[in-house]
Design a protein around this motif. Structure first.
Motif, PDB file in Angstrom:
ATOM      1  N   LEU A 242       1.083 -48.497  16.367  1.00 52.21           N
ATOM      2  CA  LEU A 242       1.057 -47.396  15.403  1.00 52.21           C
ATOM      3  C   LEU A 242      -0.277 -46.657  15.411  1.00 52.21           C
ATOM      4  N   GLU A 243      -1.325 -47.289  15.886  1.00 54.40           N
ATOM      5  CA  GLU A 243      -2.578 -46.561  16.088  1.00 54.40           C
ATOM      6  C   GLU A 243      -2.404 -45.493  17.170  1.00 54.40           C
ATOM      7  N   LEU A 244      -1.515 -45.763  18.112  1.00 56.16           N
ATOM      8  CA  LEU A 244      -1.269 -44.828  19.209  1.00 56.16           C
ATOM      9  C   LEU A 244      -0.194 -43.803  18.862  1.00 56.16           C
ATOM     10  N   ASP A 245       0.747 -44.174  18.005  1.00 61.03           N
ATOM     11  CA  ASP A 245       1.803 -43.256  17.565  1.00 61.03           C
ATOM     12  C   ASP A 245       2.169 -43.629  16.134  1.00 61.03           C
ATOM     13  N   GLU A 246       1.564 -42.950  15.186  1.00 62.65           N
ATOM     14  CA  GLU A 246       1.703 -43.342  13.781  1.00 62.65           C
ATOM     15  C   GLU A 246       3.103 -43.124  13.223  1.00 62.65           C
ATOM     16  N   LYS A 247       3.939 -42.370  13.931  1.00 63.52           N
ATOM     17  CA  LYS A 247       5.292 -42.106  13.452  1.00 63.52           C
ATOM     18  C   LYS A 247       6.357 -42.850  14.257  1.00 63.52           C
ATOM     19  N   ALA A 248       5.952 -43.872  14.989  1.00 59.84           N
ATOM     20  CA  ALA A 248       6.912 -44.632  15.799  1.00 59.84           C
ATOM     21  C   ALA A 248       7.834 -45.420  14.874  1.00 59.84           C
ATOM     22  N   PHE A 249       9.064 -44.957  14.747  1.00 62.06           N
ATOM     23  CA  PHE A 249       9.985 -45.502  13.745  1.00 62.06           C
ATOM     24  C   PHE A 249      10.254 -46.989  13.969  1.00 62.06           C
ATOM     25  N   SER A 250      10.528 -47.375  15.210  1.00 63.54           N
ATOM     26  CA  SER A 250      10.840 -48.781  15.483  1.00 63.54           C
ATOM     27  C   SER A 250       9.680 -49.683  15.101  1.00 63.54           C
ATOM     28  N   ALA A 251       8.457 -49.268  15.418  1.00 65.26           N
ATOM     29  CA  ALA A 251       7.289 -50.091  15.095  1.00 65.26           C
ATOM     30  C   ALA A 251       7.148 -50.265  13.587  1.00 65.26           C
ATOM     31  N   ILE A 252       7.436 -49.217  12.831  1.00 64.73           N
ATOM     32  CA  ILE A 252       7.325 -49.294  11.371  1.00 64.73           C
ATOM     33  C   ILE A 252       8.369 -50.255  10.803  1.00 64.73           C
ATOM     34  N   VAL A 253       9.614 -50.103  11.247  1.00 63.30           N
ATOM     35  CA  VAL A 253      10.692 -50.961  10.736  1.00 63.30           C
ATOM     36  C   VAL A 253      10.463 -52.412  11.138  1.00 63.30           C
ATOM     37  N   TRP A 254      10.114 -52.632  12.393  1.00 67.49           N
ATOM     38  CA  TRP A 254       9.918 -54.010  12.858  1.00 67.49           C
ATOM     39  C   TRP A 254       8.715 -54.649  12.174  1.00 67.49           C
ATOM     40  N   ARG A 255       7.663 -53.867  11.932  1.00 67.16           N
ATOM     41  CA  ARG A 255       6.517 -54.421  11.210  1.00 67.16           C
ATOM     42  C   ARG A 255       6.912 -54.773   9.779  1.00 67.16           C
ATOM     43  N   GLY A 256       7.747 -53.927   9.170  1.00 64.65           N
ATOM     44  CA  GLY A 256       8.227 -54.243   7.833  1.00 64.65           C
ATOM     45  C   GLY A 256       8.970 -55.568   7.802  1.00 64.65           C
ATOM     46  N   TYR A 257       9.807 -55.789   8.794  1.00 64.73           N
ATOM     47  CA  TYR A 257      10.560 -57.046   8.870  1.00 64.73           C
ATOM     48  C   TYR A 257       9.619 -58.233   9.057  1.00 64.73           C
ATOM     49  N   ALA A 258       8.623 -58.080   9.956  1.00 70.61           N
ATOM     50  CA  ALA A 258       7.665 -59.163  10.183  1.00 70.61           C
ATOM     51  C   ALA A 258       6.844 -59.430   8.926  1.00 70.61           C
ATOM     52  N   ASN A 259       6.439 -58.367   8.233  1.00 70.38           N
ATOM     53  CA  ASN A 259       5.694 -58.554   6.986  1.00 70.38           C
ATOM     54  C   ASN A 259       6.539 -59.282   5.944  1.00 70.38           C
ATOM     55  N   GLU A 260       7.810 -58.918   5.877  1.00 71.66           N
ATOM     56  CA  GLU A 260       8.703 -59.594   4.935  1.00 71.66           C
ATOM     57  C   GLU A 260       8.807 -61.080   5.259  1.00 71.66           C
ATOM     58  N   ARG A 261       8.973 -61.404   6.521  1.00 70.37           N
ATOM     59  CA  ARG A 261       9.156 -62.799   6.906  1.00 70.37           C
ATOM     60  C   ARG A 261       7.880 -63.624   6.737  1.00 70.37           C
ATOM     61  N   ARG A 262       6.711 -62.987   6.786  1.00 71.85           N
ATOM     62  CA  ARG A 262       5.479 -63.761   6.594  1.00 71.85           C
ATOM     63  C   ARG A 262       5.030 -63.758   5.133  1.00 71.85           C
ATOM     64  N   GLY A 263       5.881 -63.208   4.265  1.00 72.63           N
ATOM     65  CA  GLY A 263       5.614 -63.277   2.838  1.00 72.63           C
ATOM     66  C   GLY A 263       4.806 -62.141   2.267  1.00 72.63           C
ATOM     67  N   ARG A 264       4.521 -61.113   3.063  1.00 70.25           N
ATOM     68  CA  ARG A 264       3.771 -59.959   2.551  1.00 70.25           C
ATOM     69  C   ARG A 264       4.761 -58.888   2.102  1.00 70.25           C
ATOM     70  N   ILE A 265       5.392 -59.147   0.962  1.00 68.01           N
ATOM     71  CA  ILE A 265       6.435 -58.255   0.464  1.00 68.01           C
ATOM     72  C   ILE A 265       5.871 -56.875   0.148  1.00 68.01           C
ATOM     73  N   ASP A 266       4.631 -56.834  -0.349  1.00 66.58           N
ATOM     74  CA  ASP A 266       4.016 -55.548  -0.674  1.00 66.58           C
ATOM     75  C   ASP A 266       3.901 -54.661   0.564  1.00 66.58           C
ATOM     76  N   LEU A 267       3.460 -55.262   1.671  1.00 67.64           N
ATOM     77  CA  LEU A 267       3.330 -54.493   2.908  1.00 67.64           C
ATOM     78  C   LEU A 267       4.697 -54.146   3.490  1.00 67.64           C
ATOM     79  N   ALA A 268       5.653 -55.051   3.333  1.00 67.19           N
ATOM     80  CA  ALA A 268       7.006 -54.772   3.821  1.00 67.19           C
ATOM     81  C   ALA A 268       7.598 -53.572   3.085  1.00 67.19           C
ATOM     82  N   ILE A 269       7.404 -53.531   1.759  1.00 63.26           N
ATOM     83  CA  ILE A 269       7.909 -52.393   0.980  1.00 63.26           C
ATOM     84  C   ILE A 269       7.259 -51.098   1.458  1.00 63.26           C
ATOM     85  N   ASP A 270       5.944 -51.142   1.699  1.00 62.59           N
ATOM     86  CA  ASP A 270       5.255 -49.947   2.201  1.00 62.59           C
ATOM     87  C   ASP A 270       5.872 -49.469   3.514  1.00 62.59           C
TER      88      ASP A 270
END
Length: 295
Positions: A242-270
């Motif tokens: 995302l530093e290279l492409d801040e609007k990369a949709f897949s990277a945003i969604v997949w990061r949200g999923y990873a954040n959710e699974r590691r317990g960072r619900i706040d970041l997942a919601i973002d």
């Protein structure tokens, strides 16, 4: 839980529009009046040629040559016109020019590479393979030809055969980042995730120069970490992507999923909020966001 789609990396051929060719970029130094006038006349000629092409008219070689730098030979003229014909979807004339290039330079492997990629873009896989194989016979020590053969197999869904071709390319140049990336992609498609991560690591160590290649290296390695449940590593790679492409949709969604699974619900919601703002129609992101907000 959201459904994690597979990564797909497509080779997109950049069709050279007349006004977009680097050869015609405006110089940084100050120009004389005659230079400015020449550049303006060339720009007008380029627009006229492109307008004629878009109306389905043939454009003669002299009209194309008038827009090119001094000293442009017939091969440059034909290559430029072929790309323009392809850009306006006049594929018959584009193929004729690519084939004329081959006829003019039967011992030049680059001509087979150009026409082969044209055939690949047209999904004419047998023709593409034939041209790439001819180029490889003429220039057997260059990795670009086995790499190109691998791209054809990948486009056909034959990922095992694609890997064999990428192996050939890597044997010729063990630091060929493009072939390492392509082999990693093929291994992702075959669900050989640990091997894919190893190739992404090698590609990144090869100092990838192209920004787009670096993006796909981080995105692909992050995806491999995601499906093997290495949440921290996945987030780190998606951050880099995302530093290279801040609007990369897949990277945003997949990061949200990873954040959710590691317990960072706040970041997942973002992340899910960001994904929904980019694509309100994405049902998975909206569902995940609603689910987390309701907790």
């Amino acid at each position: 839980m959201i459904t994690v789609p597979r990564i797909r990396r497509l080779d997109i051929a950049l069709l050279l529009g007349l006004l977009g060719l680097a050869l015609w970029s405006q110089p940084g130094r100050s120009e004389s009046f005659s230079e400015k006038l020449t550049r303006q006349l060339n720009a007008n000629a380029q627009r006229e040629a492109l307008n004629s092409l878009s109306r389905g008219f043939a454009v003669d070689e002299a009209a194309i040559k008038a827009t090119l730098p001094d000293g442009a030979d017939r091969r440059m003229v034909l290559r430029t016109r072929a790309s323009l014909y392809e850009k306006v979807a006049d594929f018959e004339r584009a193929e004729a020019d690519f084939s004329e290039l081959v006829a003019l330079s039967r011992n030049d492997p680059a001509m087979y590479l150009d026409r082969g990629y044209f055939y690949l873009r047209r999904h004419r896989f047998a023709d593409a393979l034939a041209d790439f194989a001819t180029g490889a016979r003429i220039e057997p020590r260059k990795p670009v030809y086995p790499y190109a053969i691998g791209r054809v197999h990948a486009a056909m869904g034959a990922h095992d055969r694609a890997i064999e071709s990428y192996n050939d390319a890597i044997r010729l140049d063990w630091q060929d980042g493009r072939s390492l990336l392509a082999r990693a992609e093929a291994k992702i498609n075959l669900e050989r995730y640990d091997e894919a991560k190893a190739d992404y690591n090698r590609a990144l160590r090869a100092a990838l120069r192209d920004r787009n290649d670096r993006f796909f290296a981080f995105l692909g390695r992050g995806y491999a970490a995601l499906v093997t449940e290495e949440w921290e590593a996945a987030v780190a790679d998606f951050d880099r992507a995302l530093e290279l492409d801040e609007k990369a949709f897949s990277a945003i969604v997949w990061r949200g999923y990873a954040n959710e699974r590691r317990g960072r619900i706040d970041l997942a919601i973002d992340d899910y909020e960001r994904a929904v703002s980019y694509d309100p129609s994405d049902a998975n992101s909206r569902s995940s966001l609603q689910r987390l907000r309701s907790k």
